[in-house]
Design an enzyme around this catalytic site. Structure first.
Site: not given
Ligand code: IFM
Length: 463
Positions: A163, A353
Site C-alpha cells: 500500500e 488483502e
Molecule cells: O491493517 C491494515 C493493513 O496493515 C494494511 N491494509 C489495511 C489493513 C486494515 O486497515
C-alpha cells in the site's frame, strides 16, 4: 466449473502489527515506535510494543494457520530486524526468527508470501529524509536483497511494498500514520520514491533469485461520482488520480497519469521525480497484489473536506458498513478486480488483502460470533467468483487478517482477525468467521460451494 476452484487461499498479517518485542532481538527503532509514543496518535495511546507477542512465541499463530487450513500465509519481515543500522549489517537474530517462522509454515504445508515493506521504516532512515530521499530507496534494495539471500531457500513469493498510497499520503499528508508529516509535496515525493524503490528492488532480486515470484500490493478504491455534474465528475477524477491511478498506472505503464501535473502542479511533480527514471518503475511482475477495502461516493467541495484529496468530499457511507465506517460493497470489489484485469490482462492478480474491521468481543460463552464478518466472507467470495467468471485472472486470495492485531492509528479496539486475540492471555480464539472461512475454502476446493447466507445474529439467535 466452480470459478474459485483454482484459487490459493490465504490469510495475512504484518510485522509491526503482530510481533511486539520492539526493543529485543537486535531490532532497531522504527517510525511507528516513535509515532505511537507521541500523545494523540493512536486510540487510547496503544502501541505495537507487545502486539500479539508473535516474536516471543510464533507457535500459537502457526497453529491458528494450521487450523484454518489455508494454502498460503502472507507475513512481512521487519527491515528493522533484518538490517542493524546505517552500516547495512545483517542482524542474525532477526534472520533466525524469520527462518523459524518460515520453517514452521513449511512444516505445516503452508506456502509463505513475504512482504518486504509494510510501513515500519527504520527510524535512522527517517532521520536521513525517509521516503522523500533516494537514500531510502537504495537502502531498501540492500534490505530486499539481504532478505532474499538469507530467506530465499524458504520463500519464493515476495511482495516489495504494501500500500504505497497509505505510506505516502497517510504518512506524509493526512498525518494519520507515521512519520506524521503533513505536506502534499513530500507525500507525492514519498509515493514516487517508493515506486522507484519497488522497481529497483524487483531488478535486484531477480539478479540474485531468478526463480522468485515478485509483485507489490496496492490498495485500490472503487469510486463513483455523486452526480453527473461536471464538478462531481472532475472531483471523481481527482480522487481516482490520487488514490488509484498514481500507483496503478505508474507501475503498469511507466509514466505518471496525464492529469498529475494539473493536480499537483509542475513544480511538485518535477521535484517528486528528481533522480527517478519513471519508465523504469515498470518492471516485469509475476503478479499484482490488490488490497480491497474502500468504496466511496465523491462530490465536489469548495473546502478541503478530505484529508488527502483536495476539493472533494466523500458522502456519508450508508449501512452496511464496518465499525470504522467503510462501506460493505462487494460489487466494488468485483469492479476493482475487473478494472485491473482490463489494464493488464496477462498479469495474474493476487488479492493480497480483503477484510472488515469490527468491534468484536467475546460473549460470556467465550465465543466471538462476528456475524457481519461471516456475511462479508460469503458476499466477497461471491464477488470474487463474479470477477473471475468475467475474466479476472485471480490466482490467490488472502483474508485480512489472520488474528486481531495492532490496527495502526486505531490501536487494538478495531479488530480484523478471523481469530480473536485475547491480549491478556495471548490466546487466539477462532471466531465464527474463522469457521466460515475454513468451511467455505474447503467447499471451494471441492467445487461444492455453499452460498447460503448467514442466518445467525451476533447474539447467536436465528435471524
Ligand atoms: O491493517 C491494515 C493493513 O496493515 C494494511 N491494509 C489495511 C489493513 C486494515 O486497515
Amino acid at each position: 466449473m466452480n470459478a474459485l476452484a483454482g484459487i490459493r487461499w490465504g490469510s495475512a498479517t504484518a510485522a509491526y502489527q503482530i510481533e511486539g518485542a520492539v526493543d529485543r532481538g537486535g531490532r532497531v527503532p522504527t517510525i511507528w515506535d516513535l509515532f505511537t509514543a507521541k500523545p494523540g496518535t493512536t486510540t487510547r495511546g496503544d502501541t505495537g510494543a507487545d502486539a500479539c507477542r508473535a516474536y516471543d512465541n510464533p507457535e500459537p499463530m502457526l497453529d491458528a494457520i494450521d487450523w484454518l487450513g489455508i494454502d498460503t500465509y502472507r507475513l512481512s519481515v521487519a527491515w528493522s530486524r533484518v538490517i542493524s543500522g546505517p552500516d547495512g549489517a545483517t542482524n542474525p537474530e532477526g534472520i533466525a526468527y524469520y527462518r523459524r517462522v518460515l520453517q514452521g509454515l513449511h512444516d505445516r504445508g503452508v506456502t509463505p508470501a513475504v512482504t518486504l515493506y509494510h510501513w515500519d521504516l527504520p527510524q535512522w532512515l527517517q532521520e536521513r529524509g525517509g521516503w522523500a530521499s533516494l537514500e531510502t530507496a537504495a537502502a531498501f534494495v540492500h534490505f530486499a536483497v539481504t532478505a532474499v539471500r538469507e530467506l530465499g531457500d524458504l520463500v519464493r513469493d515476495w511482495i516489495t511494498i504494501n500500500e504505497p498510497f497509505c505510506a505516502a499520503f497517510h504518512g506524509h499528508l493526512s498525518g494519520l500514520h507515521a512519520p506524521g508529516i503533513r505536506d502534499e509535496a513530500i507525500a507525492l515525493r514519498a509515493a514516487l520514491v517508493q515506486l522507484h524503490a519497488h522497481g529497483e528492488a524487483v531488478r535486484a532480486i531477480r539478479a540474485v533469485a531468478p526463480g522468485a515470484r515478485l509483485g507489490l500490493a496496492m490498495n485500490l478504491s472503487d469510486l463513483e461520482a455523486a452526480s453527473d455534474s461536471v464538478e462531481d465528475l472532475a472531483a471523481l477524477q481527482r480522487a481516482d488520480l490520487v488514490e488509484n491511478r498514481l500507483f496503478l498506472h505508474t507501475v503498469l505503464q511507466g509514466r505518471l497519469p496525464d492529469d498529475a501535473v494539473d493536480y499537483f502542479g509542475a513544480d511538485a511533480v518535477g521535484a517528486a521525480v528528481e533522480g527517478i527514471d519513471v519508465a523504469r518503475i515498470t518492471e516485469r511482475l509475476d503478479f499484482i497484489g490488490i488490497n480491497y477495502y474502500e468504496h466511496n461516493v465523491i462530490r465536489a467541495a469548495d473546502t478541503d473536506n478530505d484529508l488527502v484529496v483536495r476539493g472533494i468530499e466523500k458522502l456519508p457511507v450508508p449501512e452496511p458498513r464496518s465499525a470504522n465506517g467503510v462501506a460493505v460493497r462487494p460489487d466494488g470489489f468485483t469492479r476493482v478486480l475487473l478494472r485491473v484485469a482490463e489494464l493488464a490482462p496477462e498479469l495474474p492478480i493476487w488479492v493480497t488483502e480483503n477484510g472488515i474491521g469490527l468491534w468484536d468481543y467475546l460473549a460470556p460463552d467465550g465465543r466471538c460470533n462476528d456475524v457481519e464478518r461471516v456475511t462479508f466472507i460469503d458476499q466477497y467470495l461471491d464477488a470474487l467468483a463474479d470477477a473471475v467468471s468475467n475474466g479476472a485472472n485471480v490466482e490467490a486470495y488472502y483474508f485480512w487478517a489472520l488474528t486481531d492485531n495492532f490496527e495502526w492509528s486505531h490501536g487494538y479496539q478495531l479488530r480484523y482477525g478471523v481469530f480473536y486475540t485475547d491480549y491478556p492471555t495471548g490466546r487466539f480464539i477462532p471466531k465464527a468467521s474463522a469457521e466460515r472461512f475454513r468451511a467455505r475454502i474447503a467447499d471451494e476446493r471441492n467445487g461444492a460451494t455453499n452460498r447460503a447466507k448467514n442466518t445467525v445474529r451476533r447474539d447467536g439467535a436465528a435471524a
